[in-house]
Motif scaffolding. Structure first.
Motif, PDB file in Angstrom:
ATOM      1  N   UNK A 198       0.798  -1.220   0.000  1.00  0.00           N
ATOM      2  CA  UNK A 198       0.000   0.000   0.000  1.00  0.00           C
ATOM      3  C   UNK A 198       0.831   1.270   0.000  1.00  0.00           C
ATOM      4  N   UNK A 199       2.164   1.122   0.014  1.00  0.00           N
ATOM      5  CA  UNK A 199       3.065   2.277   0.055  1.00  0.00           C
ATOM      6  C   UNK A 199       4.096   2.185  -1.070  1.00  0.00           C
ATOM      7  N   UNK A 259      10.794  10.081   0.055  1.00  0.00           N
ATOM      8  CA  UNK A 259       9.367  10.323  -0.045  1.00  0.00           C
ATOM      9  C   UNK A 259       8.591   9.025   0.150  1.00  0.00           C
ATOM     10  N   UNK A 260       7.503   9.123   0.897  1.00  0.00           N
ATOM     11  CA  UNK A 260       6.597   7.981   1.105  1.00  0.00           C
ATOM     12  C   UNK A 260       5.247   8.323   0.506  1.00  0.00           C
ATOM     13  N   UNK A 261       4.785   7.493  -0.406  1.00  0.00           N
ATOM     14  CA  UNK A 261       3.515   7.738  -1.074  1.00  0.00           C
ATOM     15  C   UNK A 261       2.456   6.714  -0.710  1.00  0.00           C
ATOM     16  N   UNK A 262       1.233   7.224  -0.560  1.00  0.00           N
ATOM     17  CA  UNK A 262       0.069   6.357  -0.417  1.00  0.00           C
ATOM     18  C   UNK A 262      -0.760   6.564  -1.670  1.00  0.00           C
ATOM     19  N   UNK A 263      -0.902   5.538  -2.476  1.00  0.00           N
ATOM     20  CA  UNK A 263      -1.588   5.684  -3.757  1.00  0.00           C
ATOM     21  C   UNK A 263      -3.100   5.763  -3.594  1.00  0.00           C
ATOM     22  N   UNK A 279      -8.369   3.092   5.628  1.00  0.00           N
ATOM     23  CA  UNK A 279      -8.421   3.352   7.072  1.00  0.00           C
ATOM     24  C   UNK A 279      -7.342   2.607   7.857  1.00  0.00           C
ATOM     25  N   UNK A 280      -6.907   1.444   7.367  1.00  0.00           N
ATOM     26  CA  UNK A 280      -5.860   0.679   8.056  1.00  0.00           C
ATOM     27  C   UNK A 280      -4.506   1.388   8.036  1.00  0.00           C
ATOM     28  N   UNK A 281      -4.399   2.420   7.199  1.00  0.00           N
ATOM     29  CA  UNK A 281      -3.149   3.178   7.137  1.00  0.00           C
ATOM     30  C   UNK A 281      -3.143   4.374   8.082  1.00  0.00           C
ATOM     31  N   UNK A 282      -4.199   4.522   8.852  1.00  0.00           N
ATOM     32  CA  UNK A 282      -4.198   5.522   9.920  1.00  0.00           C
ATOM     33  C   UNK A 282      -3.109   5.162  10.913  1.00  0.00           C
TER      34      UNK A 282
END
Lengths: 112, 114
Positions: free
Chosen positions: B63-64, B75-79, B83-86
């Motif tokens: 997911x990253x 840099x860290x990206x969330x595509x 909610x689990x990435x909270x």
């Protein structure tokens, strides 16, 4: 999976007393590090102890390492209110030397 | 000397949105790391980099995505945020391998996914 397990999960003592936190791990390590985290802040490095060392000191901090028992302890002497924080151990593995594996931490509260 | 700087400090996203977290270090460190910290879980490594132009997966990479185009930035990206990435995200850097060097951490980015 977590490599390090810390004990206790929470510790509350009076100012001036000594605080001892323990860390156990599962696989062979290259080194073990201790970090402090104040509420809402990032981790701050305290001490690194290598696998061929048994004890290390830094000011009021004393760290021991027993590789035969796969365990380490952090002793804070003459605690102060400012020592209130979470403390984490982290192991540097022999394989995968670029990575640290953190324990879940001990929450230390120093009561005035 | 700022050390490790993370931006933004706080962010709220809706499920499915994307965003990029920036980490900058001014210590000329070769190694950089992204962690997430969840209650009772300690820190878990997402991705790391051993030098400019390199990246590698950590313990929880799904997911990253990450990029290290310049030595000082990671840099860290969330595509597509879920909610689990909270979580609270921490960036760290080190001069060399963790076998002989400590890591230096930023103060974190607190991310909520609704």
């Amino acid at each position: 999976s977590q490599q390090g397990e810390e004990d206790p999960q929470a510790l509350s003592i009076q100012e001036g007393e000594n605080a001892t936190m323990n860390c156990s791990y599962k696989t062979s390590i290259n080194n073990l590090q201790w970090y402090r985290q104040n509420s809402g802040r990032g981790l701050v490095h305290l001490i690194l102890i290598r696998s061929n060392e048994r004890e290390k000191h830094s000011g009021r901090l004393r760290v021991t390492l027993d590789t035969s028992k796969k365990s380490s302890s952090l002793l804070i002497t003459a605690s102060r209110a400012a020592d209130t924080a979470s403390y984490f151990c982290a192991t540097g593995m022999i394989q995968g030397a670029q990575k640290l594996v953190f324990g879940q931490g001990t929450r230390l509260t120093i009561n005035p | 000397n700022a050390g490790v700087t993370q931006t933004p400090k706080f962010r709220v996203l809706k499920t499915g949105q994307s965003m990029t977290l920036l980490c900058a270090q001014d210590m000329n460190h070769e190694y950089m790391y992204w962690y997430r910290q969840d209650p009772g879980m300690g820190l878990r490594l997402i991705h790391y980099s051993v030098g400019e132009g390199t990246t590698a997966k950590g313990e929880v990479p799904d997911g990253y995505n990450v990029s290290r185009l310049k030595k000082q930035n990671f840099l860290l990206g969330l595509e597509s945020a879920a909610p689990s990435q909270t979580s609270v995200y921490f960036c760290a850097s080190s001069l060399g391998t963790v076998s002989n060097q400590p890591q230096h951490f930023g103060d974190g980015t607190r991310l909520s996914i609704l």
